[in-house]
Design a protein around this motif. Structure first.
Motif, PDB file in Angstrom:
ATOM      1  N   GLY A 197      37.535  38.785  13.205  1.00  0.00           N
ATOM      2  CA  GLY A 197      38.918  38.528  13.591  1.00  0.00           C
ATOM      3  C   GLY A 197      39.024  37.776  14.901  1.00  0.00           C
ATOM      4  O   GLY A 197      40.066  37.793  15.546  1.00  0.00           O
ATOM      5  N   GLN A 198      37.956  37.096  15.315  1.00  0.00           N
ATOM      6  CA  GLN A 198      37.919  36.465  16.628  1.00  0.00           C
ATOM      7  C   GLN A 198      37.755  34.949  16.596  1.00  0.00           C
ATOM      8  O   GLN A 198      37.776  34.314  17.645  1.00  0.00           O
ATOM      9  N   GLY A 199      37.580  34.345  15.433  1.00  0.00           N
ATOM     10  CA  GLY A 199      37.277  32.920  15.341  1.00  0.00           C
ATOM     11  C   GLY A 199      38.270  32.024  16.055  1.00  0.00           C
ATOM     12  O   GLY A 199      37.890  31.198  16.891  1.00  0.00           O
ATOM     13  N   ALA A 200      39.543  32.154  15.751  1.00  0.00           N
ATOM     14  CA  ALA A 200      40.561  31.307  16.379  1.00  0.00           C
ATOM     15  C   ALA A 200      40.682  31.617  17.867  1.00  0.00           C
ATOM     16  O   ALA A 200      40.845  30.701  18.684  1.00  0.00           O
ATOM     17  N   SER A 201      40.558  32.869  18.227  1.00  0.00           N
ATOM     18  CA  SER A 201      40.673  33.253  19.643  1.00  0.00           C
ATOM     19  C   SER A 201      39.562  32.654  20.479  1.00  0.00           C
ATOM     20  O   SER A 201      39.813  32.090  21.552  1.00  0.00           O
ATOM     21  N   ILE A 202      38.313  32.765  20.003  1.00  0.00           N
ATOM     22  CA  ILE A 202      37.223  32.236  20.824  1.00  0.00           C
ATOM     23  C   ILE A 202      37.225  30.711  20.811  1.00  0.00           C
ATOM     24  O   ILE A 202      36.790  30.093  21.785  1.00  0.00           O
ATOM     25  N   ALA A 203      37.743  30.094  19.765  1.00  0.00           N
ATOM     26  CA  ALA A 203      37.879  28.629  19.761  1.00  0.00           C
ATOM     27  C   ALA A 203      38.901  28.192  20.804  1.00  0.00           C
ATOM     28  O   ALA A 203      38.680  27.224  21.548  1.00  0.00           O
ATOM     29  N   ALA A 204      40.016  28.901  20.884  1.00  0.00           N
ATOM     30  CA  ALA A 204      41.041  28.578  21.887  1.00  0.00           C
ATOM     31  C   ALA A 204      40.506  28.810  23.301  1.00  0.00           C
ATOM     32  O   ALA A 204      40.735  27.997  24.200  1.00  0.00           O
ATOM     33  N   GLU A 205      39.788  29.912  23.494  1.00  0.00           N
ATOM     34  CA  GLU A 205      39.178  30.173  24.800  1.00  0.00           C
ATOM     35  C   GLU A 205      38.227  29.039  25.179  1.00  0.00           C
ATOM     36  O   GLU A 205      38.225  28.571  26.321  1.00  0.00           O
ATOM     37  N   SER A 206      37.422  28.612  24.208  1.00  0.00           N
ATOM     38  CA  SER A 206      36.460  27.536  24.471  1.00  0.00           C
ATOM     39  C   SER A 206      37.180  26.243  24.831  1.00  0.00           C
ATOM     40  O   SER A 206      36.733  25.501  25.715  1.00  0.00           O
ATOM     41  N   ALA A 207      38.282  25.963  24.163  1.00  0.00           N
ATOM     42  CA  ALA A 207      39.049  24.745  24.475  1.00  0.00           C
ATOM     43  C   ALA A 207      39.556  24.776  25.915  1.00  0.00           C
ATOM     44  O   ALA A 207      39.484  23.774  26.628  1.00  0.00           O
ATOM     45  N   LEU A 254      36.539  24.327  28.258  1.00  0.00           N
ATOM     46  CA  LEU A 254      36.069  22.942  28.250  1.00  0.00           C
ATOM     47  C   LEU A 254      37.025  22.054  29.042  1.00  0.00           C
ATOM     48  O   LEU A 254      36.593  21.222  29.845  1.00  0.00           O
ATOM     49  N   ALA A 255      38.313  22.242  28.853  1.00  0.00           N
ATOM     50  CA  ALA A 255      39.304  21.455  29.597  1.00  0.00           C
ATOM     51  C   ALA A 255      39.164  21.695  31.097  1.00  0.00           C
ATOM     52  O   ALA A 255      39.222  20.757  31.901  1.00  0.00           O
ATOM     53  N   ARG A 256      38.968  22.937  31.482  1.00  0.00           N
ATOM     54  CA  ARG A 256      38.799  23.271  32.904  1.00  0.00           C
ATOM     55  C   ARG A 256      37.548  22.602  33.472  1.00  0.00           C
ATOM     56  O   ARG A 256      37.573  22.029  34.564  1.00  0.00           O
ATOM     57  N   CYS A 257      36.457  22.645  32.717  1.00  0.00           N
ATOM     58  CA  CYS A 257      35.213  22.023  33.180  1.00  0.00           C
ATOM     59  C   CYS A 257      35.357  20.505  33.274  1.00  0.00           C
ATOM     60  O   CYS A 257      34.891  19.889  34.240  1.00  0.00           O
ATOM     61  N   LEU A 258      36.021  19.889  32.286  1.00  0.00           N
ATOM     62  CA  LEU A 258      36.225  18.436  32.325  1.00  0.00           C
ATOM     63  C   LEU A 258      37.155  18.032  33.461  1.00  0.00           C
ATOM     64  O   LEU A 258      37.015  16.947  34.031  1.00  0.00           O
ATOM     65  N   ARG A 259      38.084  18.900  33.796  1.00  0.00           N
ATOM     66  CA  ARG A 259      38.990  18.627  34.914  1.00  0.00           C
ATOM     67  C   ARG A 259      38.238  18.565  36.236  1.00  0.00           C
ATOM     68  O   ARG A 259      38.535  17.738  37.095  1.00  0.00           O
ATOM     69  N   TRP A 314      42.606  29.655  35.089  1.00  0.00           N
ATOM     70  CA  TRP A 314      42.781  28.211  35.009  1.00  0.00           C
ATOM     71  C   TRP A 314      42.739  27.559  36.390  1.00  0.00           C
ATOM     72  O   TRP A 314      42.236  26.462  36.553  1.00  0.00           O
ATOM     73  N   ASP A 315      43.246  28.229  37.396  1.00  0.00           N
ATOM     74  CA  ASP A 315      43.312  27.656  38.733  1.00  0.00           C
ATOM     75  C   ASP A 315      41.970  27.643  39.456  1.00  0.00           C
ATOM     76  O   ASP A 315      41.796  26.912  40.422  1.00  0.00           O
ATOM     77  N   ALA A 316      41.014  28.433  38.983  1.00  0.00           N
ATOM     78  CA  ALA A 316      39.689  28.461  39.609  1.00  0.00           C
ATOM     79  C   ALA A 316      38.929  27.189  39.229  1.00  0.00           C
ATOM     80  O   ALA A 316      39.007  26.728  38.098  1.00  0.00           O
ATOM     81  N   LYS A 317      38.217  26.653  40.179  1.00  0.00           N
ATOM     82  CA  LYS A 317      37.397  25.460  39.935  1.00  0.00           C
ATOM     83  C   LYS A 317      36.189  25.831  39.087  1.00  0.00           C
ATOM     84  O   LYS A 317      35.572  26.882  39.302  1.00  0.00           O
ATOM     85  N   ALA A 318      35.876  24.982  38.124  1.00  0.00           N
ATOM     86  CA  ALA A 318      34.656  25.180  37.338  1.00  0.00           C
ATOM     87  C   ALA A 318      33.459  24.943  38.250  1.00  0.00           C
ATOM     88  O   ALA A 318      33.422  23.989  39.000  1.00  0.00           O
ATOM     89  N   ALA A 319      32.497  25.830  38.182  1.00  0.00           N
ATOM     90  CA  ALA A 319      31.344  25.756  39.068  1.00  0.00           C
ATOM     91  C   ALA A 319      30.348  24.719  38.590  1.00  0.00           C
ATOM     92  O   ALA A 319      30.074  24.611  37.396  1.00  0.00           O
ATOM     93  N   GLN A 320      29.845  23.964  39.523  1.00  0.00           N
ATOM     94  CA  GLN A 320      28.791  23.004  39.230  1.00  0.00           C
ATOM     95  C   GLN A 320      27.486  23.764  39.085  1.00  0.00           C
ATOM     96  O   GLN A 320      27.172  24.656  39.868  1.00  0.00           O
ATOM     97  N   LEU A 321      26.693  23.437  38.071  1.00  0.00           N
ATOM     98  CA  LEU A 321      25.414  24.105  37.860  1.00  0.00           C
ATOM     99  C   LEU A 321      24.407  23.643  38.892  1.00  0.00           C
ATOM    100  O   LEU A 321      24.415  22.491  39.298  1.00  0.00           O
ATOM    101  N   THR A 322      23.547  24.568  39.283  1.00  0.00           N
ATOM    102  CA  THR A 322      22.512  24.201  40.260  1.00  0.00           C
ATOM    103  C   THR A 322      21.159  24.207  39.623  1.00  0.00           C
ATOM    104  O   THR A 322      20.917  24.755  38.612  1.00  0.00           O
TER     105      THR A 322
END
Length: 122
Positions: free
Chosen positions: A27-37, A40-45, A114-122
């Motif tokens: 029962g989680q497919g759509a939810s985890i897809a939305a979370e991933s979207a 991903l948007a936050r990381c691309l930002r 959403w307001d937190a900056k996506a962390a750059q990997l080290t």
């Protein structure tokens, strides 16, 4: 579903069921897809695309694999034979009263800041 080794190739990344197909019984497919979207948007930002794709996968993979594992376990529990079904039906009402909902909250109370900056990997 088989595990996808890499979600990203060059300037393309997978998302939703293409990257992490959850069992329909979870029962989680759509939810985890939305979370991933959203992740991903936050990381691309916040990051260049190559770093964004790596950060997105690092953020999402542990959670989605945990949900997929739980769904697989649920599926294997649903294949009871006639005796198992009878016992399950007798025990289930009592078992449901004993379940601690806080133990499963990680699935349903997931928060993305959403307001937190996506962390750059080290």
């Amino acid at each position: 579903m088989p595990r996808v080794a890499n979600w990203t190739h060059c300037r393309m990344t997978l998302i939703g069921d293409a990257a992490h197909a959850a069992s329909s019984s979870s029962g989680q497919g759509a939810s985890i897809a939305a979370e991933s979207a959203v992740e991903l948007a936050r990381c691309l930002r916040d990051l260049p695309y190559d770093q964004a794709f790596a950060a997105y996968e690092q953020l999402r993979r542990p959670r989605v694999e945990r949900i997929i594992k739980l769904g697989a376990r649920t599926n294997s529990n649903k294949t009871a034979g006639p005796v198992g079904r009878a016992l399950r039906d007798l025990v289930m009402p009592t078992a449901m009263k004993l379940i601690n909902p806080e133990k499963m909250a990680w699935q349903f109370d997931h928060h993305i800041d959403w307001d937190a900056k996506a962390a750059q990997l080290t």
